[in-house]
Design a protein around this motif. Structure first.
Motif, mmCIF file in Angstrom:
data_model
loop_
_atom_site.group_PDB
_atom_site.id
_atom_site.type_symbol
_atom_site.label_atom_id
_atom_site.label_comp_id
_atom_site.label_asym_id
_atom_site.label_seq_id
_atom_site.Cartn_x
_atom_site.Cartn_y
_atom_site.Cartn_z
ATOM 1 N N ARG A 733 46.656 44.679 120.699
ATOM 2 C CA ARG A 733 46.011 43.303 120.804
ATOM 3 C C ARG A 733 44.534 43.125 120.230
ATOM 4 N NH1 ARG A 733 48.128 43.747 126.169
ATOM 5 N NH2 ARG A 733 46.332 44.088 126.813
ATOM 6 N N LEU A 734 43.802 43.990 120.272
ATOM 7 C CA LEU A 734 42.420 44.018 119.794
ATOM 8 C C LEU A 734 42.379 43.982 118.233
ATOM 9 C CD1 LEU A 734 39.979 46.349 121.950
ATOM 10 C CD2 LEU A 734 39.616 44.057 121.548
ATOM 11 N N HIS A 735 43.336 45.048 117.850
ATOM 12 C CA HIS A 735 43.450 45.297 116.242
ATOM 13 C C HIS A 735 43.874 43.898 115.588
ATOM 14 C CE1 HIS A 735 43.518 47.496 112.772
ATOM 15 N NE2 HIS A 735 44.847 47.159 112.372
ATOM 16 N N GLN A 736 45.064 43.380 116.368
ATOM 17 C CA GLN A 736 45.569 41.985 115.807
ATOM 18 C C GLN A 736 44.645 40.939 115.650
ATOM 19 O OE1 GLN A 736 48.519 41.493 114.475
ATOM 20 N NE2 GLN A 736 49.048 43.768 114.809
ATOM 21 N N GLU A 737 43.510 40.938 116.735
ATOM 22 C CA GLU A 737 42.555 39.944 116.784
ATOM 23 C C GLU A 737 41.653 40.386 115.556
ATOM 24 O OE1 GLU A 737 38.545 38.723 119.210
ATOM 25 O OE2 GLU A 737 40.102 39.944 120.257
ATOM 26 N N TYR A 738 41.478 41.638 115.268
ATOM 27 C CA TYR A 738 40.436 42.029 114.041
ATOM 28 C C TYR A 738 41.285 41.534 112.794
ATOM 29 C CZ TYR A 738 38.400 44.925 110.498
ATOM 30 O OH TYR A 738 37.840 45.321 109.237
ATOM 31 N N LEU A 739 42.456 41.666 112.711
ATOM 32 C CA LEU A 739 43.047 41.255 111.503
ATOM 33 C C LEU A 739 43.147 39.823 111.027
ATOM 34 C CD1 LEU A 739 46.370 43.473 111.759
ATOM 35 C CD2 LEU A 739 44.290 43.828 110.127
ATOM 36 N N GLN A 740 43.187 39.174 112.435
ATOM 37 C CA GLN A 740 43.232 37.686 112.441
ATOM 38 C C GLN A 740 41.733 37.219 111.814
ATOM 39 O OE1 GLN A 740 45.755 35.632 112.861
ATOM 40 N NE2 GLN A 740 44.413 33.926 112.171
ATOM 41 N N ARG A 741 40.811 37.774 112.283
ATOM 42 C CA ARG A 741 39.267 37.694 111.735
ATOM 43 C C ARG A 741 39.233 38.018 110.192
ATOM 44 N NH1 ARG A 741 34.713 39.897 116.070
ATOM 45 N NH2 ARG A 741 35.428 38.886 117.917
ATOM 46 N N LEU A 742 39.813 38.815 109.789
ATOM 47 C CA LEU A 742 40.050 39.111 108.281
ATOM 48 C C LEU A 742 40.575 38.064 107.612
ATOM 49 C CD1 LEU A 742 40.608 43.065 108.048
ATOM 50 C CD2 LEU A 742 38.597 41.866 107.548
ATOM 51 N N THR A 743 41.652 37.577 108.225
ATOM 52 C CA THR A 743 42.279 36.497 107.600
ATOM 53 C C THR A 743 41.241 35.071 107.451
ATOM 54 O OG1 THR A 743 44.262 37.185 108.277
ATOM 55 C CG2 THR A 743 44.434 35.005 107.522
ATOM 56 N N ASN A 744 40.540 34.983 108.802
ATOM 57 C CA ASN A 744 39.765 33.879 108.609
ATOM 58 C C ASN A 744 38.450 33.966 107.946
ATOM 59 O OD1 ASN A 744 41.679 32.687 110.092
ATOM 60 N ND2 ASN A 744 40.832 33.198 112.088
ATOM 61 N N GLY A 745 37.963 35.218 107.808
ATOM 62 C CA GLY A 745 36.838 35.519 106.907
ATOM 63 C C GLY A 745 35.729 35.695 107.850
ATOM 64 N N SER A 746 35.948 35.682 109.321
ATOM 65 C CA SER A 746 34.831 35.968 110.482
ATOM 66 C C SER A 746 34.387 37.302 110.824
ATOM 67 C CB SER A 746 35.250 34.978 111.691
ATOM 68 O OG SER A 746 36.279 35.605 111.966
ATOM 69 N N ALA A 747 35.076 38.195 110.141
ATOM 70 C CA ALA A 747 35.016 39.573 110.670
ATOM 71 C C ALA A 747 34.007 40.396 109.569
ATOM 72 C CB ALA A 747 36.148 40.412 110.767
#
Length: 747
Positions: A733-747
């Motif tokens: 779940r944490l890793h999926q959240e990280y991938l989502q941030r990458l997609t949104n440009g917030s990571a």
């Protein structure tokens, strides 16, 4: 007809009978009397006149906080009796300038200075110090007091170390500057040892009486300066033993004539058995349980007066010296029994008797003087006057401890009055004493002084606030405003607090309770002021002025305010500075009003630079002048004249607190960043890889990266597998959240 009742058959109408009010029983002053160990109603022998004798210091060294404990406490008691209860107090105090301690110290100082002037060679110095150490070691072996023993042992170590350094220097280069420096160091370290050693060898050669008067003169002057610095009132009359020797001789003669004294080998002793057996007298009135305590009795006789030959002169071990035959190396005065000097106890009796007669109202001293000193004073005085009432009320101040410990040089907590005044003002020290009972032990510690400082600050802020209210312009009739229920209630509380202060002072001059009642009055006034300001209504000037003047009056009675003047604590210390506030406040008020006008325009025009200058005037410039400006939203700026040092310390403390807040904020932000970075680093790891690095725990994994066997190749249990899967799912779940941030440009 004029004056008739208007009713037939009745005469002229008279006034109705008047009934006096029941009233309340007035509070009577009670003092704790050591003669009864209870609080007794104070009744002077002669109307409002009070005769009072206080035991003064033996002047052979610097005054310390133990002295301050007694003399500040008695000063407070004296002021309260004189200025609050309005007694006519005649206050006498003595200076003991003839005493075994003084004789020994003066003799040793004289011999030490003479030895130092001879500039002994290093080798001779080593030889002399070695001889002095032998005498010192014998003294050390006889010392049982743990505090004294610790001090002596430390002295011995320092001297032995200095001797070792000088011995090495002599062996290396006898004439080198280093040898001279080591010799000087040893001379200083061994001063006490050498002085004692020189005294045992040469003390008998010191015969000039002036040598014994120089030391007490020096320390008496220092004592008076210390008392003045503490705002202790000088006595009405001061007596010195050296000036009353003829009176002392006459006093002793009368005791002998009355049958209570006897001469023995040139000395005169008090016959305690004869006195105690008299039906009209009683020995040991203060501490009867201590009668026969030979250690205490010998301490009372003095170090120079307890040799075997002196003790053998007495009829009873409990007898004490009225007059001592002088040995070689002691000051002496002519008398019927040969050349000699006064005993310690007789000094106060003769001097007090000369001034106050056969009976006094109050005698005061420290708690440790009760036996044998004061018990012996009572006995010999009542033997002289043939009465049983030399002292009516005996007052003893409590001990003083330093942070819970006995004050001792060996504990490095010996505090002189000058040392204490470097840390705190005379007012702060007095407030600390006022916050404790005069007859109980007072612990001089950081907590004690912090309480005094907070009390001073609390009271001072109230005075400053009231003075600010009183400065507001008002016409003559505007001074008198209608009282609402808030004023009526505050006034009722005011009178209740005054009554409580009076009751506390009647109860053995309980200044601790009095100060608490005064604090409570200020608290009620502060609540009233705050409520009025919150309602945008002006507080009642006359009522607050009455409270402020009453509190000032009480603090002045206690000696916490030095001179007569306006309300509150004077600014800038004693003297002409009392007029400072009245002189400069109109100018400061004009400056404050001008600043307020400038700030208002700057806010309207949004001129931030002017607002910054205005803040700098308040925060940086005015505190350096001892002026505090307090800005309140929607209210005029309050101007307060404050002690400059206190204001600067206050500013530094404020800056320290702000800096600490800033540091904590930065630390919290840094920790959040670190936590966020750690979380982000963890989020980057795919769930299928999270266990692969733990090869020391697991040996086989399934296709999703979940461990199936431990390090030894044993298959994991169902329970272990279940726990690991939960961890795996959370990481997924944490890793999926990280991938989502990458997609949104917030990571």
């Amino acid at each position: 007809m004029a004056g008739s009742s208007g009713e037939p058959g009745k005469g002229r109408r008279g006034q109705p009978q008047w009934s006096p009010p029941t009233g309340t029983e007035p509070c009577q002053l009670r003092l704790y009397n050591s003669l009864t160990r209870s609080k007794e109603v104070f009744i002077p022998q002669d109307g409002r006149k009070v005769t009072w004798y206080c035991c003064g210091p033996t002047v052979y060294d610097a005054s310390h906080m133990g002295h301050a404990r007694s003399y500040i406490s008695f000063d407070i008691l004296r002021r309260v009796l004189k200025d609050y209860f309005k007694y006519d107090v005649f206050y006498c105090m003595n200076i003991t300038d003839i005493d075994d301690k003084i004789i020994k110290r003066a003799r040793q100082n004289h011999l030490w200075e003479r030895y130092q002037a001879q500039q002994p060679q290093p080798a001779q110095l080593l030889e002399d110090v070695q001889a002095a150490l032998q005498l010192f070691s014998a003294k050390l072996s006889e010392t049982s007091d743990p505090y004294k023993r610790q001090l002596l042992q430390r002295t011995q170590r320092f001297v032995e170390l200095a001797m070792e350094l000088l011995t090495r220097a002599l062996q290396a280069a006898p004439t080198a500057p280093e040898t001279s420096s080591c010799a000087q160091e040893l001379l200083e370290e061994a001063r006490d040892l050498l002085s004692e050693w020189l005294d045992t060898r040469l003390g008998g050669e010191v015969t000039d009486n002036s040598i014994f008067s120089e030391l007490p003169k020096f320390w008496e002057e220092a004592f008076h300066k210390d008392m003045a610095a503490l705002n202790v009132l000088p006595p009405d009359v001061l007596t010195r033993v050296s000036e009353y020797v003829p009176e002392i001789v006459s006093f002793v003669e009368k005791i002998v004539d009355n049958g209570y004294g006897y001469a023995s080998n040139g000395s005169v002793y008090f016959d305690t058995k004869k006195f105690a057996s008299s039906p009209n007298h009683s020995y040991g009135k203060l501490v009867p349980e201590a009668v026969g305590d030979q250690k205490a009795l010998q301490e009372g006789e003095g170090d120079l007066s307890i040799s075997a030959d002196r003790l053998s002169e007495k009829r009873s071990p409990n007898d004490f010296a009225l007059w001592k035959a002088s040995k070689p190396g002691e000051p002496s005065w002519p008398c019927p029994w040969g050349k000699g000097r006064p005993g310690w106890h007789i000094e106060c009796s003769a001097m007090a008797g000369s001034l106050l007669g056969a009976s006094m109202d109050i005698h005061g001293g420290g708690f440790d003087l009760r036996f044998p000193h004061h018990d012996n004073e009572l006995a010999q005085s009542e033997a002289h006057f043939e009465n049983d009432c030399w002292v009516r009320y005996f007052l003893h101040t409590g001990h003083l401890t330093i942070a819970g410990c006995k004050m001792s040089k060996s504990l490095k907590n010996f505090i002189t009055i000058q040392d204490a005044l470097k840390e705190h003002s005379a007012r702060q020290l007095r407030l600390a004493f006022l916050m404790h009972s005069w007859k109980d032990t007072l612990d001089y510690s950081s907590n004690t002084m912090e309480s005094a400082l907070q009390y001073e600050k609390f009271m001072n802020e109230f005075f400053l606030n009231v003075k600010d209210i009183l400065r507001a312009p008002v016409d003559v009739t505007g001074q008198f405003e209608k009282w609402e229920k808030e004023e009526v209630e505050l006034n009722r509380n005011f009178y209740q607090r005054k009554a409580a202060v009076h009751a506390a002072l009647c109860d053995n001059v309980d200044t601790r309770t009095a100060l608490e009642e005064m604090r409570a009055l200020v608290g009620q006034c502060n609540l009233y002021i705050a409520a009025r300001k919150a309602a945008r209504r002006r507080p009642n000037r006359a009522l607050l002025q009455s409270a402020g003047l009453y509190l000032t009056h009480m603090l002045r009675i206690f000696g916490a305010i030095e001179e007569d003047g306006s309300m509150g604590f004077p600014v800038g210390g004693r003297g002409p500075s009392l007029d400072l506030e009245a002189t400069v406040m109109p100018y400061l008020q004009a400056l404050s009003e001008f600043r307020e006008g400038v700030r208002r325009i700057a806010r309207e025009k949004q001129v931030s630079e002017v607002l910054q200058l205005s803040d700098a005037l308040r925060d940086d410039i005015m505190p350096e002048l001892g002026v505090r400006l307090e800005d309140h939203e929607g209210l005029p700026t309050v101007v307060k004249l404050v002690d400059r040092e206190a204001l600067l310390a206050e500013r530094e403390e404020k800056r320290r607190v702000e800096e600490e807040k800033r540091r904590r904020k930065e630390e919290a932000a840094r920790k959040r960043q670190e936590q966020e970075a750690a979380k982000l680093a963890k989020m980057r790891v795919p769930a299928c890889e999270m266990f692969l690095s733990e090869r020391d725990k697991y040996s086989q994994f399934d296709d999703s990266g979940l461990p199936t066997h431990d390090a030894d190749g044993k298959e994991l249990s169902k329970g272990q597998s279940k726990k690991l899967r939960k961890l795996w799912e959370a990481q997924e779940r944490l890793h999926q959240e990280y991938l989502q941030r990458l997609t949104n440009g917030s990571a």
